[in-house]
Design a protein around this motif. Structure first.
Motif, PDB file in Angstrom:
ATOM      1  N   THR A  65       0.844  -1.205   0.000  1.00  0.00           N
ATOM      2  CA  THR A  65       0.000   0.000   0.000  1.00  0.00           C
ATOM      3  C   THR A  65       0.877   1.253   0.000  1.00  0.00           C
ATOM      4  O   THR A  65       0.567   2.244  -0.664  1.00  0.00           O
ATOM      5  N   MET A  66       1.976   1.163   0.753  1.00  0.00           N
ATOM      6  CA  MET A  66       2.906   2.309   0.773  1.00  0.00           C
ATOM      7  C   MET A  66       3.428   2.589  -0.645  1.00  0.00           C
ATOM      8  O   MET A  66       3.471   3.744  -1.081  1.00  0.00           O
ATOM      9  N   LEU A  67       3.756   1.513  -1.377  1.00  0.00           N
ATOM     10  CA  LEU A  67       4.218   1.711  -2.759  1.00  0.00           C
ATOM     11  C   LEU A  67       3.107   2.336  -3.605  1.00  0.00           C
ATOM     12  O   LEU A  67       3.357   3.222  -4.428  1.00  0.00           O
ATOM     13  N   ASN A  68       1.883   1.852  -3.401  1.00  0.00           N
ATOM     14  CA  ASN A  68       0.742   2.421  -4.136  1.00  0.00           C
ATOM     15  C   ASN A  68       0.613   3.910  -3.868  1.00  0.00           C
ATOM     16  O   ASN A  68       0.427   4.720  -4.772  1.00  0.00           O
ATOM     17  N   GLU A  69       0.716   4.278  -2.588  1.00  0.00           N
ATOM     18  CA  GLU A  69       0.503   5.672  -2.185  1.00  0.00           C
ATOM     19  C   GLU A  69       1.673   6.578  -2.585  1.00  0.00           C
ATOM     20  O   GLU A  69       1.470   7.679  -3.049  1.00  0.00           O
ATOM     21  N   ARG A  70       2.883   6.059  -2.385  1.00  0.00           N
ATOM     22  CA  ARG A  70       4.062   6.900  -2.594  1.00  0.00           C
ATOM     23  C   ARG A  70       4.462   6.977  -4.067  1.00  0.00           C
ATOM     24  O   ARG A  70       4.749   8.039  -4.593  1.00  0.00           O
ATOM     25  N   ASP A  71       4.460   5.778  -4.731  1.00  0.00           N
ATOM     26  CA  ASP A  71       4.987   5.731  -6.094  1.00  0.00           C
ATOM     27  C   ASP A  71       3.912   5.440  -7.143  1.00  0.00           C
ATOM     28  O   ASP A  71       4.242   5.267  -8.311  1.00  0.00           O
ATOM     29  N   ASN A  75       5.744   1.206 -11.431  1.00  0.00           N
ATOM     30  CA  ASN A  75       5.600   1.829 -12.762  1.00  0.00           C
ATOM     31  C   ASN A  75       4.131   2.081 -13.124  1.00  0.00           C
ATOM     32  O   ASN A  75       3.697   1.812 -14.242  1.00  0.00           O
ATOM     33  N   GLY A  76       3.386   2.526 -12.138  1.00  0.00           N
ATOM     34  CA  GLY A  76       1.988   2.878 -12.388  1.00  0.00           C
ATOM     35  C   GLY A  76       1.006   1.720 -12.230  1.00  0.00           C
ATOM     36  O   GLY A  76      -0.204   1.916 -12.315  1.00  0.00           O
ATOM     37  N   VAL A  77       1.512   0.525 -12.007  1.00  0.00           N
ATOM     38  CA  VAL A  77       0.608  -0.620 -11.773  1.00  0.00           C
ATOM     39  C   VAL A  77       0.427  -0.767 -10.267  1.00  0.00           C
ATOM     40  O   VAL A  77       1.387  -1.035  -9.535  1.00  0.00           O
ATOM     41  N   PRO A 301      14.232   3.045   7.531  1.00  0.00           N
ATOM     42  CA  PRO A 301      13.517   3.968   6.641  1.00  0.00           C
ATOM     43  C   PRO A 301      12.248   3.347   6.046  1.00  0.00           C
ATOM     44  O   PRO A 301      11.239   4.021   5.906  1.00  0.00           O
ATOM     45  N   VAL A 302      12.297   2.044   5.729  1.00  0.00           N
ATOM     46  CA  VAL A 302      11.127   1.419   5.102  1.00  0.00           C
ATOM     47  C   VAL A 302       9.898   1.469   6.030  1.00  0.00           C
ATOM     48  O   VAL A 302       8.771   1.720   5.582  1.00  0.00           O
ATOM     49  N   ILE A 303      10.127   1.267   7.321  1.00  0.00           N
ATOM     50  CA  ILE A 303       9.001   1.306   8.271  1.00  0.00           C
ATOM     51  C   ILE A 303       8.518   2.753   8.436  1.00  0.00           C
ATOM     52  O   ILE A 303       7.311   3.028   8.514  1.00  0.00           O
ATOM     53  N   ARG A 304       9.476   3.674   8.438  1.00  0.00           N
ATOM     54  CA  ARG A 304       9.077   5.088   8.589  1.00  0.00           C
ATOM     55  C   ARG A 304       8.245   5.538   7.387  1.00  0.00           C
ATOM     56  O   ARG A 304       7.309   6.324   7.531  1.00  0.00           O
ATOM     57  N   GLU A 305       8.603   5.025   6.204  1.00  0.00           N
ATOM     58  CA  GLU A 305       7.818   5.356   5.006  1.00  0.00           C
ATOM     59  C   GLU A 305       6.391   4.818   5.126  1.00  0.00           C
ATOM     60  O   GLU A 305       5.423   5.463   4.726  1.00  0.00           O
ATOM     61  N   ILE A 306       6.277   3.604   5.666  1.00  0.00           N
ATOM     62  CA  ILE A 306       4.947   3.011   5.864  1.00  0.00           C
ATOM     63  C   ILE A 306       4.143   3.879   6.842  1.00  0.00           C
ATOM     64  O   ILE A 306       2.971   4.179   6.616  1.00  0.00           O
ATOM     65  N   GLN A 307       4.819   4.293   7.915  1.00  0.00           N
ATOM     66  CA  GLN A 307       4.102   5.116   8.899  1.00  0.00           C
ATOM     67  C   GLN A 307       3.638   6.435   8.274  1.00  0.00           C
ATOM     68  O   GLN A 307       2.531   6.897   8.534  1.00  0.00           O
ATOM     69  N   LYS A 308       4.499   6.982   7.401  1.00  0.00           N
ATOM     70  CA  LYS A 308       4.171   8.283   6.799  1.00  0.00           C
ATOM     71  C   LYS A 308       3.058   8.147   5.752  1.00  0.00           C
ATOM     72  O   LYS A 308       2.065   8.870   5.795  1.00  0.00           O
ATOM     73  N   TYR A 309       3.247   7.222   4.814  1.00  0.00           N
ATOM     74  CA  TYR A 309       2.336   7.175   3.659  1.00  0.00           C
ATOM     75  C   TYR A 309       1.086   6.314   3.890  1.00  0.00           C
ATOM     76  O   TYR A 309       0.115   6.436   3.173  1.00  0.00           O
ATOM     77  N   VAL A 310       1.160   5.405   4.852  1.00  0.00           N
ATOM     78  CA  VAL A 310       0.005   4.525   5.070  1.00  0.00           C
ATOM     79  C   VAL A 310      -0.740   4.939   6.340  1.00  0.00           C
ATOM     80  O   VAL A 310      -1.899   5.354   6.292  1.00  0.00           O
ATOM     81  N   TYR A 311      -0.044   4.863   7.485  1.00  0.00           N
ATOM     82  CA  TYR A 311      -0.726   5.196   8.745  1.00  0.00           C
ATOM     83  C   TYR A 311      -1.018   6.698   8.822  1.00  0.00           C
ATOM     84  O   TYR A 311      -2.021   7.117   9.400  1.00  0.00           O
TER      85      TYR A 311
END
Lengths: 450, 351
Positions: A65-71, A75-77, A301-311
């Motif tokens: 979900t973080m990848l969906n939200e952030r990127d 590549n758009g999928v 960093p990966v967990i912090r990204e999840i916290q930022k973009y998902v939670y």
């Protein structure tokens, strides 16, 4: 009159149903063209093993979900999901797999069964459906021989590698392999196929290094271990390897405390090395050491990204946010990383920005090369070991770290520790060859794979 | 010899822990002739509710639901009271329901201290017991025992689901303040390892058994219970309030489940596997008889000691891990000699 009233009152209902049907049709049409990568979630969120299942799948979904939200996905999928409750039951696992295997624009991308039993149950079905199976740290060990099992990936490390790495860890603690001679080691194991998995490797290691190995079984579920620990007290071992599952683990830790066995000398398998195993044991778990192919903690960093973009956007999977960063959760994040990287690699070969089929993703998994530089880019350096999968080697790493429970959290004790690769690989190839012979499978020629 | 003694004592103390769970089964069986499959689920629910209340207080939705039901019952009590011209008494009942409803709302998201959580769980378990009687058993009066047994299977899955829906799937620890360590002076004097926790557990079980034995043998309710167990219809015919008796027994089974849940939860952690402790009680029941409190205790001691001795002395010869099925072998061997169990009542039917 009554009929007409009824008719009038039903009219809005009929209209709603018709609109819903049109909506469904429209969404179905949109679905067919959608740039979506469908991930089936055959997991367990209720029942006896819910704590592990909810943590693992929570981590995996949150990462994707973080990848969906952030990127915007890969590549758009974007990744899409559907949950199906297996309750860790084989029959239900197969049912869930069957239900989900054809969903999404390209069918199931891959499947993480999170159960050795379910992995075995779909071992022959999935290749026919062209759905790769990833069984990270569980499942059939000899599937690490990719020449015999092209569709199965017991990634990162297998039980045999782990057993061997445990002996290497003990040797390191004792000051070298020569110091193992004459030592007493007890394997306290869950009396099941899972618990018996390390026997052969440990017996070989015992012969080679001259230590004395005693195997002590605990009947399922393992909530009573008085007799076993009285035996251990009599043997007075130098180390106890705990190969437990579920309630067996905290019960063992409590029993160790009761018999006065030092927890620092207890080494757990990765299914005995999560917060769910130590918290119920309270103070009895302090000092206990367990192996793991991922670490705990939120300071990556990966967990912090999840916290930022998902939670941060109120989209997290975990109701109890304190579980973010726990062992099972982080293991799910590792599963998410592997899934996304395989899809990314497949896209580079078969078409950027296109949803990939299971067959294409299988190609991607078999060529995964997540080295330290890539891990750094992913924000997961030190979080999981580097991984290099090949046509021959479907394990790809074999490394584990050892972590100690300090009463509140897991603290990393060591760097990545190697297994005895030759010993393990020889066993894997012998076992896979026997399977291939039994099933009449011709070994793939890996030199011809591109 | 010292080692043998240690295994024997450890086995006897574990056996008492099994008896504690077996007691819940015996209570229900004595009063209704039904094997309550849900006893393990009750143990789980009780332990999880206690730690859940200690950790984060009552979840909003369940507290709201319980309060709404209680308020509804309060309104019903008042309305019924007017019709039956028994206003005074029913107002009291309505007041009680309303007070509990308010109390439930006050618990939302308020973590409680240990004893507070135990007290609230006790009320909750009594409520679950009474509700079980109302919703599950009352419609099945005079039905064959197998129908009641099947109903308790359904109840098991419902309670397991309810417990996880209320408190989540997390595994938790529970500290009840009794250390689980070897008693040093026993160790120094005899060289035998005895855990203080196991000893305390045995003591608590002994007190519980003694009070239940007195309750069943010396009180009117106890005698009424036995009459109900023999024949629902006959008991009703002589004026025994069947529904009330069942509600009392289910409430008592809820209490026993709470005690068992706290002790087993402190021993192994509070998690779904608590439902499996019921499996440990089955051979105890087969051996001791389904209707005897004394049988539950003696059965527990025999099963506990024999399975531990078998695991230590026979286990290594056959690859170990035998204690779970060995307990059933012992129970079945006893059945060969005494088919009704060690303390079970002999049933003689007129042909």
């Amino acid at each position: 009159m009554k009929a007409s009233i009824l008719g009038r009152s039903l009219r809005p209902v009929a209209a709603t149903l018709a609109a819903a049907a049109i909506g469904l049709g429209a969404s179905g049409a949109a679905h067919a063209q959608a740039k979506e990568q469908f991930i089936p979630l055959t997991g367990y969120w209720v029942g006896p093993y819910a704590a592990g299942g909810s943590g693992f799948f929570g981590g995996m979904v949150d990462y994707l979900t973080m990848l969906n939200e952030r990127d915007g996905g890969v590549n758009g999928v974007k990744f899409t999901f559907e949950k199906c409750e297996t309750e860790y039951n084989n029959a239900r696992g197969v049912e869930c797999y069957e239900r989900l295997k054809k969903k999404g624009p390209t069918g199931a991308t891959l499947v993480h069964p999170l159960s050795t039993g379910i992995t075995y149950s779909i071992l022959e079905k999935a290749p026919q459906d062209k759905v790769p199976i990833i069984s990270m740290g569980y499942g059939r060990t000899d599937a690490a021989d990719g020449r015999v099992f092209p569709w199965v990936f017991p990634l990162i490390t297998t039980y045999w590698s782990q057993a061997s790495a445990m002996i290497n860890y003990i040797a390191k603690k004792e000051g070298g392999h020569d110091k193992l001679k004459g030592k007493k080691i007890v394997l306290l194991y869950h009396d099941s196929a899972y618990g018996k998995e390390p026997h052969a490797v440990l017996q070989d290691e015992a012969k080679r290094h001259g230590f004395d190995l005693t195997l002590i079984a605990v009947a399922h579920p393992g909530n009573e271990q008085g007799a076993q620990w009285q035996q251990i007290r009599q043997i007075r071992p130098d180390y106890v390897i705990l190969w437990g599952w579920g309630v067996m683990n905290p019960t063992a830790l409590k029993a160790a405390q009761k018999t006065g066995f030092p927890r620092e000398k207890m080494i757990g398998v990765w299914w005995a090395g999560a917060e769910e195993d130590t918290i119920p044991a309270g103070d009895a778990a302090k000092g206990y050491v367990a192996a793991g192919f991922n670490v705990a903690g939120t300071n990556y960093p990966v967990i912090r990204e999840i916290q930022k973009y998902v939670y941060g956007k109120g989209k997290g999977e975990m109701d109890d946010k304190s579980r973010v960063g726990s062992i099972y959760y982080n293991r799910g994040v590792v599963a998410g990383i592997i899934t996304a990287e395989a899809v990314r690699l497949a896209q580079e070969r078969f078409g950027k920005g296109q949803p990939m089929t299971g067959e294409q993703v299988r190609w991607g998994i078999e060529r995964l090369n997540i080295d330290n530089a890539r891990l750094k880019q992913l924000g997961a350096e030190g979080f999981m070991p580097p991984l290099k999968v090949t046509c021959q080697d479907h394990e790809g790493s074999g490394l584990v770290k050892f972590q100690e429970w300090d009463g509140k959290q897991w603290k990393v004790l060591t760097d990545w520790i190697e297994p005895d690769r030759k010993l393990v690989r020889d066993k894997i190839e012998a076992s896979a060859a026997a399977y291939a012979k039994e099933k009449g499978i011709a070994l793939r020629d890996c030199s011809k794979e591109n | 010899m010292q080692f043998f003694l240690e295994v024997l004592i450890g086995g006897l103390l574990s056996g008492v822990m099994y008896s504690l769970v077996a007691l819940g089964f015996v209570l229900i069986f004595k009063a209704s002739g039904v094997f309550n499959f849900a006893q393990g689920a009750l143990v789980f629910l009780a332990a999880l509710t206690t730690v859940g209340l200690m950790e984060r207080g009552a979840p909003g939705w369940i507290a709201g639901l319980i309060a709404a039901i209680l308020l509804g019952m309060a309104v019903l009590a008042v309305r019924k009271g007017r019709g039956a011209a028994l206003g005074g008494r029913d107002w009291r009942k309505a007041g009680m329901f309303a007070a509990i409803a308010v109390g439930t709302i006050l618990l939302i998201h308020k973590p409680l201290p240990f004893w507070g959580a135990v007290a609230v769980t006790l009320v909750f378990m009594v409520g679950v017991g009474v509700a079980t009687e109302r919703v599950v058993l009352r419609p099945l009066v005079n039905q064959p025992p197998i129908s009641l047994f099947m109903a308790t299977i359904g109840l098991t899955f419902f309670l397991e689901g309810l417990a996880q829906a209320m408190w989540g799937a997390n595994v938790r620890g529970l500290d009840i303040g009794i250390p689980d360590e070897p008693i040093q002076w026993v160790m120094d004097r005899w060289g035998v390892l005895v855990s203080s926790f196991d000893l305390a557990g045995a003591g608590i079980a002994a007190v519980l058994v003694a009070s239940l034995a007195v309750f069943f043998n010396k009180t009117r309710i106890g005698r009424a219970l036995r009459a109900v167990a023999d024949d629902h219809q006959a008991a009703l015919a002589v004026g025994i309030p069947l529904k009330q008796i069942w509600a009392i027994v289910w409430a008592a089974a809820g209490f026993v489940a709470l005690v068992a849940g706290l002790l087993w939860g402190a021993r192994n952690g509070v998690q779904f596997a608590l439902t499996f402790v019921a499996l440990k009680a089955l051979p105890v029941l087969i051996l001791g008889g389904f209707e005897s409190i004394a049988g539950a205790i003696v059965g527990g001691l025999i099963i506990g000691a024999s399975e531990k001795l078998a695991e230590v002395y026979i286990g290594p010869m056959v690859g170990g891990g035998i204690e779970s099925w060995f307990a059933y072998v012992v129970a079945l061997l006893f059945l060969l000699v005494r088919p009704e169990g060690l303390f079970g009542e002999k049933h003689i039917d007129r042909v």
